[in-house]
Design a protein around this motif. Structure first.
Motif, PDB file in Angstrom:
ATOM      1  N   HIS A  68      -3.268   0.296   7.876  1.00  0.00           N
ATOM      2  CA  HIS A  68      -3.509  -1.097   7.473  1.00  0.00           C
ATOM      3  C   HIS A  68      -3.809  -1.951   8.708  1.00  0.00           C
ATOM      4  N   GLY A 116       0.834  -1.185   0.000  1.00  0.00           N
ATOM      5  CA  GLY A 116       0.000   0.000   0.000  1.00  0.00           C
ATOM      6  C   GLY A 116       0.869   1.235   0.000  1.00  0.00           C
ATOM      7  N   ASP A 117       0.235   2.394  -0.211  1.00  0.00           N
ATOM      8  CA  ASP A 117       1.015   3.624  -0.099  1.00  0.00           C
ATOM      9  C   ASP A 117       1.215   3.919   1.388  1.00  0.00           C
ATOM     10  N   SER A 163       0.041   6.102   3.548  1.00  0.00           N
ATOM     11  CA  SER A 163      -1.137   6.268   4.398  1.00  0.00           C
ATOM     12  C   SER A 163      -1.872   4.937   4.575  1.00  0.00           C
ATOM     13  N   GLU A 164      -1.905   4.117   3.541  1.00  0.00           N
ATOM     14  CA  GLU A 164      -2.557   2.809   3.636  1.00  0.00           C
ATOM     15  C   GLU A 164      -1.802   1.896   4.604  1.00  0.00           C
TER      16      GLU A 164
END
Length: 190
Positions: A170, A162-163, A165-166
């Motif tokens: 998460h 994920g990026d 922020s993800e």
């Protein structure tokens, strides 16, 4: 005495043939063990080409560096964070039905890495993490990511992607880390 001449001649002939065979085998083995000379695709001689090696200055992209700091905080006490790990160092390849295919499969993995591998305090592989920055949106990279996902699925190694922020939000990654902490605590108290 006349009967001995053919026997002596045969022994001399066999000795010379044996010596010739030994010399031939040494030359053949030397050729087989010699490093192959790889010619450039355009046919030019590169034996006298100057090569300069320079530092890249940074190991990680800015997004990877931010993810490193984030993951480092999350992993405190659970394990170690290893950046830029070759997939071939995490996953072994077995091809029992086609041994020659193994080298091909290994070469596919040896050219790829994950952004981070997470290992336990003891050194066991826990999971891998990929930071999906904008470079992961090209068709070539999307295909690469699908291949990497399938390899990690097949090897039963969790791969979180994920990026930034993800990854920070998460829940699966947070739950995984909490689970690893619980397992570690259970081992310590046992």
């Amino acid at each position: 005495m006349d009967q001995m001449i053919p026997i002596i001649a045969a022994l001399i002939l066999l000795s010379v043939a044996g010596l010739a065979w030994k010399i031939f085998r040494r030359r053949l083995d030397a050729k087989a063990n010699a490093a192959p000379k790889e010619a450039p695709e355009d046919g030019t001689d590169t034996s006298n080409v100057r090569v300069d090696y320079t530092s890249r200055d940074r190991l990680m992209t800015p997004a990877e560096a931010q993810a490193f700091r984030l993951l480092y905080r999350k992993l405190r006490g659970v394990g170690y964070l290893c950046p830029k790990v070759r997939i071939a160092d995490l996953i072994s390849v077995q091809t029992p039905d086609a041994p020659k295919q193994r080298l091909h499969e290994i070469s596919k993995l040896s050219q790829k890495h994950v952004d981070f591998a997470v290992m336990s305090i003891k050194g066991d592989i826990l999971c891998a993490v990929e930071v999906d920055d904008p470079s992961h949106r090209t068709p070539k990279t999307i295909n690469r990511d699908q291949f990497v996902n399938s390899v990690f699925d097949a090897a039963n190694i969790p791969l979180f992607r994920g990026d930034l922020s993800e990854l920070d939000a998460h829940e699966g990654l947070d739950e995984f880390i909490k689970d690893q902490l619980a397992k570690r605590a259970a081992k310590i108290t046992a």
